[in-house]
Design an enzyme around this catalytic site. Structure first.
Site, short mmCIF file in Angstrom:
data_model
loop_
_atom_site.label_atom_id
_atom_site.label_comp_id
_atom_site.label_asym_id
_atom_site.label_seq_id
_atom_site.Cartn_x
_atom_site.Cartn_y
_atom_site.Cartn_z
N HIS A 139 0.89 -1.14 0.01
CA HIS A 139 -0.10 -0.08 -0.30
C HIS A 139 1.22 1.26 -0.33
O HIS A 139 2.42 1.25 -0.04
CB HIS A 139 -0.74 0.35 0.79
CG HIS A 139 -1.97 -0.49 0.80
ND1 HIS A 139 -2.01 -2.41 1.27
CD2 HIS A 139 -3.32 -0.35 1.00
CE1 HIS A 139 -3.30 -2.00 1.13
NE2 HIS A 139 -3.82 -1.57 0.92
N LYS A 143 -0.34 5.11 4.65
CA LYS A 143 -2.14 4.63 4.77
C LYS A 143 -1.29 3.78 6.57
O LYS A 143 0.10 3.85 6.74
CB LYS A 143 -1.44 3.02 3.94
CG LYS A 143 -2.84 1.77 4.92
CD LYS A 143 -3.07 0.52 4.17
CE LYS A 143 -3.85 -0.45 4.43
NZ LYS A 143 -5.69 0.31 4.83
#
Ligand code: NAD
Length: 236
Positions: A139, A143
């Site tokens: 990600h 995040k």
């Protein structure tokens, strides 16, 4: 058909903005209130009381805020779709408690693709002894939670399917990656990999709005995106 009225929480965030954009081209969705931190642009706070202002809440915010939102939904009897991740055990208990009074749909991943991947994992039960399994996720570096809620969900589904403990998911953070989840299935003479890549945030926004339309007509209960998609028996 009348559009459903949505109160959007986390509206100033990455997912919130995506939902606002998507709703502009969807005549079945009307965002009636955009809620975020006080002082952040022209976003509102949760209304204090009074008549229910929306048919459903759509939430992509943070666990601390989700607790307030859930209590507000309980007071105002408003159904809620939430994709907020990083929840702890007591949050799941609160989701369950609120779902006794109003429809609640929570999913770590609102995409149809991840729901399909979860279905595929079930088939590995038959060969569990011959393979080693490992989940990997990538990600963007902003995040907050790791492993991702989706990786934890896939881990639960995989362990249930193969009926054994699997090493915890591996997390990689970097760049602008919206979300890659890979399941390694490793045997002595062959490997299988299943990989899901979210190409944009819109896939989650679309799933959440579809789920909101579905949820608005449901009875109180705790649902997942699988229920909205008609994939019964799978919990996301
Ligand atoms: P973000 O940080 O860009 O946005 C979160 C927003 O929530 C911010 O605007 C923030 O101001 C607001 N917020 C947080 N606490 C608040 C409070 N106490 N009061 C008012 N507003 C508050 O994050 P994002 O990338 O939009 O993701 C939001 C959540 O959704 C994260 O938990 C993320 O992991 C999750 N997510 C889920 C899916 C899914 O499919 N389920 C997909 C993408 C992201």
């Amino acid at each position: 058909m009348k559009p459903i009225k949505v109160l959007l929480t986390g509206a100033a965030g990455r997912m919130g903005q995506e939902i606002v954009e998507l709703a502009k081209s969807d005549s079945q969705i009307q965002i009636v209130l955009k809620v975020d931190r006080p002082g952040k642009g022209d976003f509102a706070s949760l209304p204090s009381s009074g008549a229910r202002p929306a048919d459903v809440v759509v939430d992509f915010s943070a666990p601390e805020f989700l607790r307030d939102i859930l209590n507000w939904c309980l007071q105002t009897k408003t159904p809620i779709v939430s994709g907020t991740t990083g929840l702890i055990d007591t949050d799941y208990e609160l989701l369950k408690k609120v779902s006794h009074t109003v429809p609640v749909l929570w999913s770590a991943n609102m995409s149809m693709g991840i729901a399909l991947v979860a279905q595929l994992l079930k088939s590995f039960g038959a060969v569990a002894d011959e393979f080693t399994f490992q989940i990997e996720e990538v990600h963007h570096h902003r995040k907050v939670d790791a492993p991702s809620g989706t990786a934890l969900y896939l881990q639960r589904e995989l362990e249930a399917a193969v009926d054994k403990t699997v090493s915890p998911p591996l997390s990689i953070r970097g760049g602008g990656v919206f979300g890659i989840h890979k399941i390694w299935v490793m045997g002595e003479e062959e490997t299988i990999t299943i990989e899901h890549t979210a190409l944009n945030r819109r896939v989650f926004a679309r799933g959440a709005l579809r789920a909101a339309q579905w949820l608005a007509t449901q009875s109180p209960g705790l649902y997942t995106v699988n229920d909205a998609l008609g994939f019964h028996g799978a919990k996301n």
